[in-house]
Each structure stands twice: as C-alpha cells, then as structure tokens.
Enzyme design. Structure first.
Site, mmCIF file in Angstrom:
data_model
loop_
_atom_site.group_PDB
_atom_site.id
_atom_site.type_symbol
_atom_site.label_atom_id
_atom_site.label_comp_id
_atom_site.label_asym_id
_atom_site.label_seq_id
_atom_site.Cartn_x
_atom_site.Cartn_y
_atom_site.Cartn_z
ATOM 1 N N ASP A 190 -11.394 0.361 1.013
ATOM 2 C CA ASP A 190 -10.557 0.598 2.185
ATOM 3 C C ASP A 190 -11.447 0.893 3.396
ATOM 4 O O ASP A 190 -12.558 1.398 3.258
ATOM 5 C CB ASP A 190 -9.622 1.784 1.913
ATOM 6 C CG ASP A 190 -8.451 1.831 2.871
ATOM 7 O OD1 ASP A 190 -8.205 0.829 3.555
ATOM 8 O OD2 ASP A 190 -7.796 2.874 2.931
ATOM 9 N N GLU B 220 -6.409 -4.845 8.047
ATOM 10 C CA GLU B 220 -5.478 -3.752 8.343
ATOM 11 C C GLU B 220 -5.199 -3.662 9.848
ATOM 12 O O GLU B 220 -6.012 -4.072 10.670
ATOM 13 C CB GLU B 220 -6.068 -2.413 7.870
ATOM 14 C CG GLU B 220 -6.346 -2.344 6.377
ATOM 15 C CD GLU B 220 -6.895 -0.990 5.968
ATOM 16 O OE1 GLU B 220 -6.117 -0.181 5.457
ATOM 17 O OE2 GLU B 220 -8.102 -0.746 6.178
ATOM 18 N N GLU C 243 -7.663 1.831 -4.164
ATOM 19 C CA GLU C 243 -8.364 1.691 -2.887
ATOM 20 C C GLU C 243 -9.309 2.876 -2.729
ATOM 21 O O GLU C 243 -8.883 4.033 -2.768
ATOM 22 C CB GLU C 243 -7.369 1.656 -1.728
ATOM 23 C CG GLU C 243 -6.498 0.414 -1.699
ATOM 24 C CD GLU C 243 -5.653 0.335 -0.429
ATOM 25 O OE1 GLU C 243 -5.785 1.230 0.433
ATOM 26 O OE2 GLU C 243 -4.860 -0.600 -0.312
ATOM 27 N N GLU D 265 0.866 -1.184 0.000
ATOM 28 C CA GLU D 265 0.000 0.000 0.000
ATOM 29 C C GLU D 265 0.899 1.229 0.000
ATOM 30 O O GLU D 265 1.818 1.356 0.820
ATOM 31 C CB GLU D 265 -0.922 0.032 1.217
ATOM 32 C CG GLU D 265 -1.796 1.283 1.224
ATOM 33 C CD GLU D 265 -2.743 1.369 2.418
ATOM 34 O OE1 GLU D 265 -3.569 2.295 2.443
ATOM 35 O OE2 GLU D 265 -2.644 0.519 3.325
ATOM 36 N N ASN E 218 -4.430 4.745 -2.536
ATOM 37 C CA ASN E 218 -5.729 5.238 -2.079
ATOM 38 C C ASN E 218 -6.171 6.417 -2.944
ATOM 39 O O ASN E 218 -5.396 7.332 -3.196
ATOM 40 C CB ASN E 218 -5.629 5.676 -0.604
ATOM 41 C CG ASN E 218 -7.001 5.795 0.038
ATOM 42 O OD1 ASN E 218 -7.737 6.709 -0.285
ATOM 43 N ND2 ASN E 218 -7.320 4.867 0.920
#
Length: 561
Positions: free
Chosen positions: A460, A517, A430, A339, A398
C-alpha cells in the site's frame, strides 16, 4: 550426654554454667559474656580473632573502655535495654575499627549478665548493597535509572519544591543498532551519557530510563532557562561519536518538558505529560523541544478516552464499523476487489479518523483485537454475498507492522477465513511501507505462508515510504498500490507522471498487478489507462461505502473478479 526425666517430668542432670561455656567455646560463631558492669567474664577464640584482641587479656576489663566505638554503634544502649526488659534482641551493626558488618544476638542470663553471639555478615551486606545499587543504577552508563528518577520526583513533590521533568529521546538510535550492531549502540549511549552528565549543575539529575531515553530533573522552570539548557544538550548529540576507525554517528534529539506543580501533581502525570510533549516534538523532526501545554492535555485526555474504549473490547457497542471502497478495471468498469477501511463513530468523541485511533491501538497493544473485529465484520458480509450471489470480490485489508511481526498472525488469518468460509484466494493483505519490518524474519515468514495458501500480498502507498524497492526485493509481493500523491500530480507535475510510468514498467517487469489510489478526475483516469495501469480506486468512481450500500450498488451485477 545422657539425660533422665524425674517423676515430675523435669530433666535431671541439666547443664551447669561451666558446661555451657565449654560448648560456646567450640561454636563457629563469636561469643562473649559481660557482667552487670559490662566487664568481660568470658570470650571465645572466634570472638578474639574478630575483635583483634586476646581473650585472656580482656577478661575482667570493661567492654566500653576497651571498645569505645561499640558505644557509638548502639551496643551499650542495646545491652542496657535488655537488662531492663529481659527481652533478647538482634541488631546489625557496622564495626568501623575492623571494617566489618556484624549481626549481634544478645540476651540476659541472670544477675545483669549479657551473653552475646555475633558473626560477620559483611559478605551479605556487600551483596545487598550491590543489589541495591543495581536497583537504582543503569548498568550500561552508571547513571541512576527510572526507579531512581521516580523516587527523586516523589521527594521533590513531598517537599512541594518546583521542578521540571525533561524527557530526552535520541532520534534514529534504532537505525544505529540495525546498521552497526548493538555493541556500537552501547558505545554511543555511554559516550552521550558522559556528555549529558557534563551539563549538570548543582541540583540537576540525569537518569537513563531506556535504550535511547534519558530523564533530566532540574529546578529550572523558566522557559527561557530551559531553552538555553536544552540547546546545550542538542549540541552534544550533534557532535559525532566515533564508533570505529571509519564510522562515526551523530543524531538529533526530541525533548518534552513537564513542570511541577503547574502541569501535574504526581509522578505518573508528570512523566505522561513529558512523554506527550516529547512525541509532539518528534513530529517536527530535527532537534526540537516542547513544553507541555493545555492543548496537549486536551489531546492526552482524548487519547485516554480512546484507550479506555479499546481496553473495554466492546467495539460493536461503541460505534466501530467498516466501510468498503470498490477497486475497478478503469477500462471495462468491472469490479476487481474492495478495500476494507475501519470507521469509528465514537459515542462521546464523534467521528474518529483511523489515523488517530489505529496508532493508539498499536501503542496500547489492542490492534490485534481491533483487527479481528474488523475481519469479523467484513468476512461475515463476504460469506453472505457469496451465498446470495454465488461469488464475491477479493477483500483487501490493511495490516499494520505490529500484526505482521506477531507469530500468531498467520494462524489468526487462516482461522478467520475458515470461520467465514472465505477462500484464501479471495483475501488480500495490504502492507504499508514500514521500515521496521524490512529486517524482520518473522514478517517474511508470515507473508510467505499466507501467499502459499493463495492470499494476495499488496504494498500500500507505494513510493512514499521508507523504500519501496526494498520491499520488492525482500518480500513476496503480488500487487503494487500506487500512492495517491503521484496520481494527484497528473497534469500538473511532470515528475509525478514520469514516476508513474516508471512504476508501471517496474510492475510489468516483476509480474505484479497494479492499483492506482486516489483517482478523482477524468484526466487522471485517462492518463493511467494510457500508460497501462488499469486497476483504479478513488472518488471518481465511489467513496468508501457502507457494506449494505456497496452490496446494493455492485453485487447484483455478474462478478468475474
């Protein structure tokens, strides 16, 4: 009429006075002539009709005795000035007895005589007045608008008259429009505007400056007085407005207040500070109001510094960078992806959290440039890894709702992947659970096009946003990232464990892969493996790493992700 020039070039056979009068009689405009005592010498038919008097009856009579209001309208002063200077003049006057706006063109024609041409411009003045009203009035509510508010503030400041700017924002108004349509939203705003107007006292002003925002200007500056007054506003929005036979709507409101002169000396400063206070109050939820204070000013100054850097576009030279956090198969330890996270070590402000600068980038419209810079950083690393090691992990980035709702999004992503020679199947988007994008056709189109090229779409922070299930229903989703809130409850909160089991079961049913996560302990990892969630990410394995550190630690190993 045929005219001839004499040897000197002068016109012969020129018009005499009687010729001129005959011509003026036929004009569409009204026309009359006064002598040096302002007695009528001549008046044509059009002028007679406009003035409501027979021309023959007026000849020989004094204009000011017959039309005394014309003196008050300024015509006598104008004609006397023309006799003195010899310079023609044009004036617009309102002639009250006839209810008309007239444009008057007058000039001296010898011996103190004044020739006057005038015509009715009432229609144009009405249109001008209408445009003036539209410039300062809000069409929907009839209240003064933002321009009017600014002019009134400038007037108060010029007079050095203390006052408060009360920025009143209705919460959840967008939801009303989305659920019941803009016609219902307009009806609601009209009703609320009437209620808010009823709270005004002498000297107070309320203006509508946007969809759900109003500005009050008041000479109240005492915090207690403001508090009592604003509470009355909250009561008005708390009372339901009937939208139809079966539907009513009520809302809370968020209010920010700035005061002159203590908080600012200009309209721009006062509006900015009221806006800052309003957004602070919105964070507290429910009807709340805050006065601007020095701590807010510090934050506002900080925000402006960040905005300035964003607008400069010099991200590389201003300490902006990226880190990557590995995503692993919790059972085998195999790397399955990374990520990408943005970081900013600001030369003046120090370490900035993404939670601070990303929203500012969105508000300022610079999120696209910032994201492109981030993609350039990580995709350049990806290209180098692929060339050096023969493979690369899936790179997740993201993406905010502002970017997804941009028609340029798909083209930008594909262009960046081609630039750095990154296969689309090695790239992942994401999306955070932003309720605004659920109803956007453009977001859905962008995601479908990306997915058709092999790009993975992941949700996410699943489970803590507006409605995770709504995303799964409406959007093409390949992966679910379980929010760390639920992971942190393992071993402590039974409900969190139950929800985790449900999410795993749901993902299997939808054929979605999973990443948990925020995994930080052996206990959390063990529980996740037991319920079938093998994808993990968190400090138990590694914190976010600089790309060079990540490469050294993970890339030499054989990758099969």
């Amino acid at each position: 009429m045929k005219r001839h020039r004499n040897a000197g070039g002068d016109l012969s056979g020129s018009l005499d006075e009687q010729d001129a009068i005959r011509i003026m009689s036929g004009l569409a405009s009204a026309f009359y002539v006064l002598d040096k005592q302002s007695d009528f010498i001549y008046i044509n038919e059009k002028a007679s009709r406009l003035l409501g008097r027979e021309g023959e009856q007026l000849v020989g009579k004094n204009a000011w005795a017959e039309f005394p209001y014309a003196v008050n309208a300024g015509l006598k002063e104008m004609y006397d000035r023309i006799r003195k200077t010899g310079i023609a003049e044009t004036e617009e006057i309102y002639y009250r007895p006839a209810g008309l706006w007239l444009q008057v063109d007058a000039q001296e024609i010898g011996d103190g005589r004044i020739a006057v041409l005038f015509h009715d411009i009432s229609r144009y003045k009405e249109a001008e007045a209408r445009l003036e009203m539209l410039a300062f009035k809000d069409d929907l509510t009839g209240l003064p608008n933002r321009r009017s508010a600014i002019e009134k503030m400038e007037e108060y400041i010029k007079e050095a008259n203390p006052f408060s700017v009360v920025l009143f924002d209705i919460d959840s108004f967008r939801q009303l429009n989305d659920l019941h349509g803009h016609e219902s939203g307009d009806h609601y705003i009209r009703q609320i505007a009437k209620r808010l107007k009823s709270l005004l006292q002498v000297g107070d002003v309320v203006t509508r400056i946007g969809g759900d925002e109003f500005i009050f200007l008041t000479h109240r500056t005492d915090p207690h007085d403001l508090n009592q007054w604003i509470k009355e506003m909250f009561k008005q929005t708390a009372i339901s407005v009937r939208l139809s036979d079966n539907v009513s709507f009520s809302a809370s409101a968020s209010v920010g207040v700035s005061r002159y002169p203590e908080d600012g000396k200009t309209t721009a400063e006062l509006l900015s500070m009221a806006d800052t206070a309003m957004h602070e109050s919105k964070k507290k939820r429910g009807s709340c109001f805050l006065l601007f204070h020095d701590e807010m000013k510090t934050r506002l100054d900080r925000k402006r510094v960040i905005e300035d850097e964003l607008f400069s576009g010099e991200f590389k030279n201003k300490g902006f960078s990226c880190v990557v956090q590995p995503q692993l198969d919790g059972k085998s330890g195999r790397l399955i992806g990374i990520e990408t996270l943005s970081r900013w070590n600001h030369p003046e402000l120090g370490i900035l959290s993404p939670y601070e600068f990303i929203p500012i980038a969105e508000e300022s419209g610079k999120i696209r440039e910032l994201t492109i810079h981030l993609l350039n950083l990580v995709l350049a690393e990806g290209k180098r890894w692929a060339e050096k090691y023969g493979s690369l992990p899936r790179i997740a980035v993201n993406v905010t709702s502002h970017l997804l709702d941009d028609k340029r999004f798909y083209g930008t992503v594909m262009r960046m992947l081609r630039k750095w020679n990154i296969p689309p199947e090695r790239f992942e988007i994401e999306i955070t659970e932003w309720k605004e994008i659920l109803s956007s056709d453009l977001v859905l189109s962008n995601l479908r096009k990306c997915r058709s090229q092999g790009i993975t779409v992941a949700i996410d922070d699943f489970g803590t946003g507006f409605s995770g299930l709504s995303y799964l229903t409406n959007f093409p989703v390949d992966k679910i990232k379980i929010d760390q809130f639920f992971v942190s409850g393992i071993g402590m909160i039974g409900k969190s464990e139950a929800i985790l089991k449900s999410i795993v079961s749901l993902a299997k049913g939808l054929d979605c892969s999973l990443i948990a996560e925020g995994v930080e302990t052996e206990e959390q990892l063990r529980f996740l493996m037991e319920i079938g969630c093998r994808g993990v990410q968190g400090y138990y394995f590694d914190a976010p790493l600089a790309p060079a550190e990540f490469e050294k630690k993970y890339m030499p190993a054989s990758l099969s992700c």
